[in-house]
Design an enzyme around this catalytic site. Structure first.
Site, PDB file in Angstrom:
ATOM      1  N   VAL A  83      36.146  -6.707  64.658  1.00 51.29           N
ATOM      2  CA  VAL A  83      36.043  -5.625  63.958  1.00 51.29           C
ATOM      3  C   VAL A  83      34.948  -5.653  62.721  1.00 51.29           C
ATOM      4  O   VAL A  83      34.531  -4.628  62.481  1.00 51.29           O
ATOM      5  CB  VAL A  83      37.490  -5.283  63.498  1.00 51.29           C
ATOM      6  CG1 VAL A  83      38.029  -6.209  62.545  1.00 51.29           C
ATOM      7  CG2 VAL A  83      37.671  -3.781  62.872  1.00 51.29           C
ATOM      8  N   ASP A  84      34.777  -6.711  62.265  1.00 54.60           N
ATOM      9  CA  ASP A  84      33.862  -6.757  61.183  1.00 54.60           C
ATOM     10  C   ASP A  84      32.486  -6.661  61.469  1.00 54.60           C
ATOM     11  O   ASP A  84      31.503  -5.917  60.927  1.00 54.60           O
ATOM     12  CB  ASP A  84      33.905  -8.162  60.570  1.00 54.60           C
ATOM     13  CG  ASP A  84      34.042  -9.375  61.313  1.00 54.60           C
ATOM     14  OD1 ASP A  84      34.176  -9.209  62.575  1.00 54.60           O
ATOM     15  OD2 ASP A  84      33.766 -10.539  60.984  1.00 54.60           O
ATOM     16  N   ILE A 123      38.337 -12.957  51.493  1.00 57.05           N
ATOM     17  CA  ILE A 123      38.958 -11.595  51.433  1.00 57.05           C
ATOM     18  C   ILE A 123      38.332 -10.753  50.299  1.00 57.05           C
ATOM     19  O   ILE A 123      38.177 -11.272  49.315  1.00 57.05           O
ATOM     20  CB  ILE A 123      40.422 -11.707  51.391  1.00 57.05           C
ATOM     21  CG1 ILE A 123      40.846 -10.256  51.156  1.00 57.05           C
ATOM     22  CG2 ILE A 123      40.748 -12.330  49.888  1.00 57.05           C
ATOM     23  CD1 ILE A 123      42.695 -10.126  51.213  1.00 57.05           C
ATOM     24  N   SER A 142      37.222 -16.910  55.818  1.00 60.37           N
ATOM     25  CA  SER A 142      37.259 -17.813  54.696  1.00 60.37           C
ATOM     26  C   SER A 142      37.391 -17.022  53.304  1.00 60.37           C
ATOM     27  O   SER A 142      37.672 -17.597  52.498  1.00 60.37           O
ATOM     28  CB  SER A 142      36.073 -18.972  54.652  1.00 60.37           C
ATOM     29  OG  SER A 142      34.844 -18.276  54.539  1.00 60.37           O
TER      30      SER A 142
END
Length: 250
Positions: free
Chosen positions: A101-102, A12, A10
């Site tokens: 990956v986060d 960036i 949601s």
């Protein structure tokens, strides 16, 4: 100078990395494309040597980003993938590529910033919790819907629950329980999220005496921290810090 981009479900986030420091941080809500605020900030900033992105927003966003970078700087983003040989973490997943990956980058940053075992919480669209031992072994984690996602799902799937009037929607309460439908759903969603964290750590055996550090990031970090019966450290740019470590070969 590198431009690091964390593209979540949601929002960036971005920052420039130079000389081991992150600077010119920015963030914006992510809609169908690249947010205007992000484009304006990048256009006003320096031309990076390379662009690195941690993308959980999907293929469409990746294509849009590469098109923008090509048009502006003739660059293509380097998309970071989970690599169990980097970052100093022994992942619990049998298939590491299936780990977000986060989550991986947040763990990498947390482990590099602590000396003992650490719990890493990302309170975003989804809420994730991962625990890593003092010597870098990933014990595993949990994933639950985030506060807004949980509330939205309840309203979408339960036709009998209505917010009612505009006044009801705007009503708030400072007490422990909701006094209207809106605040009752908000309180319930918050307690479900924080209860999941505390229960998971209690089942794991985490206590104040265990030496477990708790680091939290994500858009709802402050809200979750205020409700947890845990000492937490808020690191908003945790994923970006993980990217910086990985890009340096750490």
């Amino acid at each position: 100078m590198d431009l690091l981009i964390d593209s979540g479900n949601s929002r960036i986030k971005w920052a420039y990395s130079q000389g081991g420091q992150l600077r010119a941080h920015g963030s914006a809500a992510r809609g169908a494309g690249i947010p205007d605020a992000a484009q304006a900030a990048w256009q006003a900033g320096p031309c990076p040597t390379r662009v690195m992105v941690a993308n959980v927003a999907g293929h469409r966003f990746a294509v849009q980003l590469d098109q923008w970078l090509q048009a502006r700087w003739q660059l293509v983003a380097e998309c970071i993938q989970v690599n169990p040989d980097q970052g100093g973490i022994h992942l619990a997943y049998a298939q590491p590529e299936r780990l977000g990956v986060d989550r991986w980058l947040a763990m990498v940053a947390a482990v590099h910033d602590t000396t003992g075992p650490v719990a890493v919480i990302d309170a975003g669209t989804a809420l994730t919790l991962d625990v890593v031992t003092h010597d870098g072994w990933h014990e595993g984690g949990i994933i639950v819907p985030g506060i807004e996602l949980m509330a939205e799902a309840l309203l979408r799937k339960s036709s009998g629950i209505q917010f009612g009037t505009q006044g009801d929607m705007a009503a708030t309460t400072t007490g422990p329980l909701g006094t209207d439908t809106h605040s009752a759903i908000e309180k319930g969603s918050l307690y479900a999220v924080t209860g999941a964290i505390e229960h998971a750590l209690a089942r794991r055996g985490a206590t104040a005496q265990s030496g477990l550090s708790v680091i939290i990031c994500g858009g709802n970090a402050a809200l979750v921290m205020a409700e947890l019966n845990l000492q937490c450290r808020h690191v908003p740019d945790l994923v970006l810090r993980g990217m910086q470590i990985i890009k340096g070969g750490g």
